[in-house]
Design a protein around this motif. Structure first.
Motif, PDB file in Angstrom:
ATOM      1  N   GLY A 141       0.788  -1.224   0.000  1.00 57.95           N
ATOM      2  CA  GLY A 141       0.000   0.000   0.000  1.00 57.95           C
ATOM      3  C   GLY A 141       0.820   1.274   0.000  1.00 57.95           C
ATOM      4  O   GLY A 141       0.264   2.364  -0.067  1.00 57.95           O
ATOM      5  N   ASP A 142       2.141   1.160   0.073  1.00 59.53           N
ATOM      6  CA  ASP A 142       2.995   2.352   0.094  1.00 59.53           C
ATOM      7  C   ASP A 142       3.866   2.450  -1.153  1.00 59.53           C
ATOM      8  O   ASP A 142       4.862   3.154  -1.177  1.00 59.53           O
ATOM      9  CB  ASP A 142       3.875   2.347   1.349  1.00 59.53           C
ATOM     10  N   GLY A 143       3.512   1.717  -2.201  1.00 61.91           N
ATOM     11  CA  GLY A 143       4.306   1.699  -3.428  1.00 61.91           C
ATOM     12  C   GLY A 143       5.235   0.508  -3.513  1.00 61.91           C
ATOM     13  O   GLY A 143       5.814   0.240  -4.565  1.00 61.91           O
ATOM     14  N   ASN A 144       5.393  -0.225  -2.422  1.00 60.02           N
ATOM     15  CA  ASN A 144       6.212  -1.432  -2.423  1.00 60.02           C
ATOM     16  C   ASN A 144       5.313  -2.630  -2.714  1.00 60.02           C
ATOM     17  O   ASN A 144       4.259  -2.776  -2.104  1.00 60.02           O
ATOM     18  CB  ASN A 144       6.901  -1.630  -1.068  1.00 60.02           C
TER      19      ASN A 144
ATOM     20  N   SER B 163       7.213   3.993 -10.417  1.00 58.76           N
ATOM     21  CA  SER B 163       7.475   2.715  -9.754  1.00 58.76           C
ATOM     22  C   SER B 163       8.752   2.146 -10.341  1.00 58.76           C
ATOM     23  O   SER B 163       8.899   2.072 -11.558  1.00 58.76           O
ATOM     24  CB  SER B 163       6.339   1.724  -9.999  1.00 58.76           C
ATOM     25  N   ASN B 164       9.672   1.766  -9.490  1.00 57.81           N
ATOM     26  CA  ASN B 164      10.862   1.056  -9.934  1.00 57.81           C
ATOM     27  C   ASN B 164      10.572  -0.426  -9.806  1.00 57.81           C
ATOM     28  O   ASN B 164      10.169  -0.889  -8.733  1.00 57.81           O
ATOM     29  CB  ASN B 164      12.072   1.429  -9.081  1.00 57.81           C
ATOM     30  N   ILE B 165      10.774  -1.156 -10.874  1.00 56.82           N
ATOM     31  CA  ILE B 165      10.473  -2.587 -10.874  1.00 56.82           C
ATOM     32  C   ILE B 165      11.697  -3.341 -11.346  1.00 56.82           C
ATOM     33  O   ILE B 165      12.343  -2.965 -12.325  1.00 56.82           O
ATOM     34  CB  ILE B 165       9.271  -2.905 -11.780  1.00 56.82           C
ATOM     35  N   GLN B 166      12.003  -4.404 -10.634  1.00 59.28           N
ATOM     36  CA  GLN B 166      13.095  -5.295 -11.018  1.00 59.28           C
ATOM     37  C   GLN B 166      12.543  -6.697 -10.989  1.00 59.28           C
ATOM     38  O   GLN B 166      11.861  -7.086 -10.036  1.00 59.28           O
ATOM     39  CB  GLN B 166      14.264  -5.155 -10.046  1.00 59.28           C
ATOM     40  N   GLY B 167      12.831  -7.472 -12.028  1.00 56.79           N
ATOM     41  CA  GLY B 167      12.307  -8.824 -12.052  1.00 56.79           C
ATOM     42  C   GLY B 167      12.814  -9.642 -13.212  1.00 56.79           C
ATOM     43  O   GLY B 167      13.778  -9.275 -13.887  1.00 56.79           O
ATOM     44  N   PHE B 168      12.146 -10.761 -13.432  1.00 58.28           N
ATOM     45  CA  PHE B 168      12.482 -11.616 -14.563  1.00 58.28           C
ATOM     46  C   PHE B 168      11.238 -12.388 -14.971  1.00 58.28           C
ATOM     47  O   PHE B 168      10.272 -12.513 -14.222  1.00 58.28           O
ATOM     48  CB  PHE B 168      13.622 -12.579 -14.210  1.00 58.28           C
ATOM     49  N   TYR B 169      11.297 -12.909 -16.179  1.00 61.92           N
ATOM     50  CA  TYR B 169      10.291 -13.871 -16.627  1.00 61.92           C
ATOM     51  C   TYR B 169      11.001 -14.921 -17.469  1.00 61.92           C
ATOM     52  O   TYR B 169      12.041 -14.654 -18.071  1.00 61.92           O
ATOM     53  CB  TYR B 169       9.139 -13.208 -17.393  1.00 61.92           C
TER      54      TYR B 169
ATOM     55  N   TYR C 106      15.019  -7.873 -16.057  1.00 62.72           N
ATOM     56  CA  TYR C 106      14.810  -6.488 -16.429  1.00 62.72           C
ATOM     57  C   TYR C 106      14.781  -5.575 -15.210  1.00 62.72           C
ATOM     58  O   TYR C 106      14.566  -6.005 -14.091  1.00 62.72           O
ATOM     59  CB  TYR C 106      13.501  -6.317 -17.220  1.00 62.72           C
ATOM     60  N   ILE C 107      15.030  -4.311 -15.496  1.00 64.50           N
ATOM     61  CA  ILE C 107      14.906  -3.233 -14.521  1.00 64.50           C
ATOM     62  C   ILE C 107      14.151  -2.106 -15.217  1.00 64.50           C
ATOM     63  O   ILE C 107      14.457  -1.770 -16.365  1.00 64.50           O
ATOM     64  CB  ILE C 107      16.286  -2.724 -14.054  1.00 64.50           C
ATOM     65  N   ALA C 108      13.170  -1.549 -14.551  1.00 60.93           N
ATOM     66  CA  ALA C 108      12.440  -0.387 -15.060  1.00 60.93           C
ATOM     67  C   ALA C 108      12.464   0.662 -13.957  1.00 60.93           C
ATOM     68  O   ALA C 108      11.968   0.419 -12.859  1.00 60.93           O
ATOM     69  CB  ALA C 108      11.011  -0.762 -15.423  1.00 60.93           C
ATOM     70  N   ASP C 109      13.072   1.807 -14.242  1.00 64.76           N
ATOM     71  CA  ASP C 109      13.190   2.859 -13.236  1.00 64.76           C
ATOM     72  C   ASP C 109      13.259   4.218 -13.924  1.00 64.76           C
ATOM     73  O   ASP C 109      12.873   4.337 -15.088  1.00 64.76           O
ATOM     74  CB  ASP C 109      14.401   2.618 -12.329  1.00 64.76           C
TER      75      ASP C 109
ATOM     76  N   ASN D 246       8.545 -13.084 -11.901  1.00 59.79           N
ATOM     77  CA  ASN D 246       8.912 -12.591 -10.581  1.00 59.79           C
ATOM     78  C   ASN D 246       9.200 -11.108 -10.713  1.00 59.79           C
ATOM     79  O   ASN D 246       9.936 -10.708 -11.608  1.00 59.79           O
ATOM     80  CB  ASN D 246      10.159 -13.341 -10.092  1.00 59.79           C
ATOM     81  N   ALA D 247       8.624 -10.284  -9.843  1.00 62.00           N
ATOM     82  CA  ALA D 247       8.889  -8.842  -9.883  1.00 62.00           C
ATOM     83  C   ALA D 247       8.784  -8.254  -8.484  1.00 62.00           C
ATOM     84  O   ALA D 247       7.975  -8.693  -7.673  1.00 62.00           O
ATOM     85  CB  ALA D 247       7.908  -8.143 -10.814  1.00 62.00           C
ATOM     86  N   VAL D 248       9.628  -7.261  -8.240  1.00 60.48           N
ATOM     87  CA  VAL D 248       9.615  -6.502  -6.989  1.00 60.48           C
ATOM     88  C   VAL D 248       9.574  -5.033  -7.367  1.00 60.48           C
ATOM     89  O   VAL D 248      10.348  -4.575  -8.212  1.00 60.48           O
ATOM     90  CB  VAL D 248      10.876  -6.798  -6.145  1.00 60.48           C
ATOM     91  N   GLY D 249       8.660  -4.296  -6.759  1.00 56.08           N
ATOM     92  CA  GLY D 249       8.521  -2.881  -7.066  1.00 56.08           C
ATOM     93  C   GLY D 249       8.701  -2.018  -5.843  1.00 56.08           C
ATOM     94  O   GLY D 249       8.316  -2.396  -4.738  1.00 56.08           O
TER      95      GLY D 249
END
Length: 132
Positions: free
Chosen positions: A42-45, A70-76, A90-93, A59-62
């Motif tokens: 609920g706080d962006g995480n 939102s910064n997201i790091q993960g894989f598929y 990947y990384i999206a930031d 798998n992704a962590v934001g």
């Protein structure tokens, strides 16, 4: 007159577009979800993971970003037709989206003479040399 109206209604009903669903295809097969884990603080995480019976994994962590994104790091990963598994990390930031995988094509390396020309041009720029 009623027969004409009935015939027109029947024609409209027959001419109506038919809906097509992907699950109506003869090769459609339901794929079971083996694991589905999600957490939103609920706080962006947040984080999520899931895995399907046909070998797809995600798998992704934001986290909240410094500029409101939102910064997201993960894989598929997913199985290929030859039996190997493709994986993309990947990384999206705030710097954009960057993916890494052996499957992603990369440009050919520059030849040595091109690298030397670039070095010379950069040196000339530092010296203030300007070409028309």
């Amino acid at each position: 007159m009623q027969l004409v109206i009935l015939a027109c209604l029947a024609a409209v009903a027959v001419a109506a577009p038919q809906q097509y669903h992907y699950y109506d295809r003869p090769d459609y097969r339901h794929i079971a979800i083996l694991r589905d884990e999600r957490e939103d603080r609920g706080d962006g995480n947040f984080r999520y993971e899931f895995e399907t019976e046909n070998g797809i994994q995600v798998n992704a962590v934001g986290t909240p970003g410094s500029k409101g994104q939102s910064n997201i790091q993960g894989f598929y990963s997913f199985p290929l037709d030859d039996g190997t598994v493709a994986q993309v990390s990947y990384i999206a930031d705030e710097f954009g989206f960057r993916a890494e995988s052996p499957l992603i094509p990369t440009p050919h390396p520059l030849p040595a003479h091109a690298i030397e020309q670039i070095r010379i041009a950069e040196e000339q720029r530092r010296q203030g040399i300007v070409w028309d």
